[in-house]
Scaffold this motif. Structure first.
Motif, short mmCIF file in Angstrom:
data_model
loop_
_atom_site.label_atom_id
_atom_site.label_comp_id
_atom_site.label_asym_id
_atom_site.label_seq_id
_atom_site.Cartn_x
_atom_site.Cartn_y
_atom_site.Cartn_z
N GLU A 1 -103.62 -19.40 27.94
CA GLU A 1 -102.44 -19.32 28.79
C GLU A 1 -102.35 -20.54 29.71
N ARG A 2 -103.48 -21.05 30.15
CA ARG A 2 -103.46 -22.26 30.99
C ARG A 2 -102.92 -23.45 30.20
N GLU A 3 -103.33 -23.59 28.95
CA GLU A 3 -102.82 -24.69 28.13
C GLU A 3 -101.32 -24.53 27.89
N SER A 4 -100.87 -23.30 27.66
CA SER A 4 -99.44 -23.05 27.47
C SER A 4 -98.65 -23.42 28.71
N TYR A 5 -99.20 -23.09 29.87
CA TYR A 5 -98.57 -23.47 31.13
C TYR A 5 -98.51 -25.00 31.26
N ASP A 6 -99.62 -25.64 30.97
CA ASP A 6 -99.73 -27.08 31.13
C ASP A 6 -98.78 -27.85 30.21
N MET A 7 -98.62 -27.39 29.00
CA MET A 7 -97.83 -28.14 28.01
C MET A 7 -96.34 -27.79 28.02
N LEU A 8 -95.99 -26.51 28.27
CA LEU A 8 -94.58 -26.11 28.21
C LEU A 8 -94.06 -25.46 29.48
N GLY A 9 -94.93 -25.21 30.46
CA GLY A 9 -94.47 -24.74 31.75
C GLY A 9 -94.19 -23.25 31.87
N ILE A 10 -94.70 -22.44 30.96
CA ILE A 10 -94.53 -21.00 31.10
C ILE A 10 -95.52 -20.51 32.15
N SER A 11 -95.01 -19.81 33.14
CA SER A 11 -95.85 -19.29 34.22
C SER A 11 -96.34 -17.90 33.83
N LYS B 1 -94.38 -11.84 19.62
CA LYS B 1 -93.61 -12.99 20.11
C LYS B 1 -92.80 -12.57 21.33
N ILE B 2 -92.86 -13.42 22.35
CA ILE B 2 -92.11 -13.18 23.58
C ILE B 2 -91.28 -14.43 23.85
N PHE B 3 -89.97 -14.26 23.89
CA PHE B 3 -89.06 -15.37 24.13
C PHE B 3 -88.59 -15.34 25.59
N VAL B 4 -88.63 -16.50 26.26
CA VAL B 4 -88.21 -16.58 27.66
C VAL B 4 -87.31 -17.80 27.85
N SER B 5 -86.50 -17.71 28.88
CA SER B 5 -85.61 -18.82 29.24
C SER B 5 -86.43 -19.98 29.78
N ARG B 6 -86.03 -21.19 29.49
CA ARG B 6 -86.76 -22.35 29.98
C ARG B 6 -86.47 -22.62 31.46
N LYS B 7 -85.43 -22.01 32.01
CA LYS B 7 -85.09 -22.25 33.41
C LYS B 7 -86.10 -21.62 34.36
N ASN B 8 -86.58 -20.45 34.04
CA ASN B 8 -87.57 -19.76 34.87
C ASN B 8 -88.50 -18.97 33.95
N PRO B 9 -89.33 -19.67 33.16
CA PRO B 9 -90.14 -18.98 32.16
C PRO B 9 -91.34 -18.26 32.77
N LYS B 10 -91.27 -16.94 32.79
CA LYS B 10 -92.36 -16.14 33.34
C LYS B 10 -92.72 -15.03 32.37
N ILE B 11 -94.02 -14.87 32.17
CA ILE B 11 -94.56 -13.82 31.32
C ILE B 11 -95.78 -13.25 32.03
N PRO B 12 -95.96 -11.94 32.04
CA PRO B 12 -97.19 -11.40 32.64
C PRO B 12 -98.42 -11.88 31.87
N SER B 13 -99.44 -12.27 32.60
CA SER B 13 -100.69 -12.69 31.98
C SER B 13 -101.42 -11.48 31.42
N VAL B 14 -102.07 -11.67 30.28
CA VAL B 14 -102.91 -10.61 29.71
C VAL B 14 -104.39 -10.96 29.87
N PHE B 15 -104.69 -11.83 30.82
CA PHE B 15 -106.08 -12.18 31.11
C PHE B 15 -106.90 -10.94 31.42
N TRP B 16 -106.32 -9.99 32.11
CA TRP B 16 -107.05 -8.80 32.52
C TRP B 16 -107.23 -7.82 31.37
N VAL B 17 -106.53 -8.04 30.26
CA VAL B 17 -106.70 -7.21 29.07
C VAL B 17 -107.66 -7.90 28.09
#
Length: 169
Positions: free
Chosen positions: A122-132, A98-114
């Motif tokens: 991750e695209r759906e998560s971005y689309d629905m809640l705005g985490i970049s 679990k990774i918790f981030v602020s809603r003001k500037n929610p950024k998490i490194p993508s693990v697409f390359w892993v």
């Protein structure tokens, strides 16, 4: 000095948490879920290095990735369920991160390359809640139209009055 935000309570620390401590990777053990799956909290800035370490440890399958809004105006959480898939394993090892981030500037490194399976999740998560998800190769809306304003699954989301929802019925 390594700043781990683990505690010394062995009753909630599992085997994977002990391995991460041994390799000086910062995390917080959150105990086990009802099925006995170890749950760990990781900081956003530590996530990519821990993801690579978990892959090297054998967690070669991203079972699912999801997000949720912890509370209106509060934190957003990104959750990764990883599995160690091995031949002849009747009980594969699993972990929940679990990774918790602020809603003001929610950024998490993508693990697409892993784990390539993180792409649409991750695209759906971005689309629905705005985490970049930083360094994601195709981070754009996947369910909502590009013209949609805001993040519809946030608890504090207010539907703009110019969307005619009755046309959908």
């Amino acid at each position: 000095m390594l700043e781990t935000f683990t505690n010394d309570t062995n009753e909630i620390q599992g085997r994977l948490s002990a391995w991460l401590i041994k390799h000086r990777l910062a995390h917080r053990p959150l105990g086990f879920d009802y099925q006995g799956v170890e749950t760990l909290q990781v900081r956003s800035e530590d996530w990519l290095s821990i993801a690579v370490a978990l892959y090297a440890y054998g967690f070669n399958y991203l079972r699912s990735q999801c997000v949720y809004d912890v509370a209106p105006g509060g934190l957003l959480a990104s959750v990764y369920h990883l599995t160690k898939v091995q031949s002849n394993a009747d009980q594969p090892e699993e972990v929940c991160i679990k990774i918790f981030v602020s809603r003001k500037n929610p950024k998490i490194p993508s693990v697409f390359w892993v784990w390539k399976g993180a792409d649409f999740q991750e695209r759906e998560s971005y689309d629905m809640l705005g985490i970049s998800y930083e360094s994601h190769p195709r981070l754009k809306r996947i369910l909502m139209p590009d013209s949609w304003i805001g993040w519809p699954l946030r608890k504090d989301y207010i539907v703009p009055n110019f969307y005619e929802l009755q046309d959908a019925y």
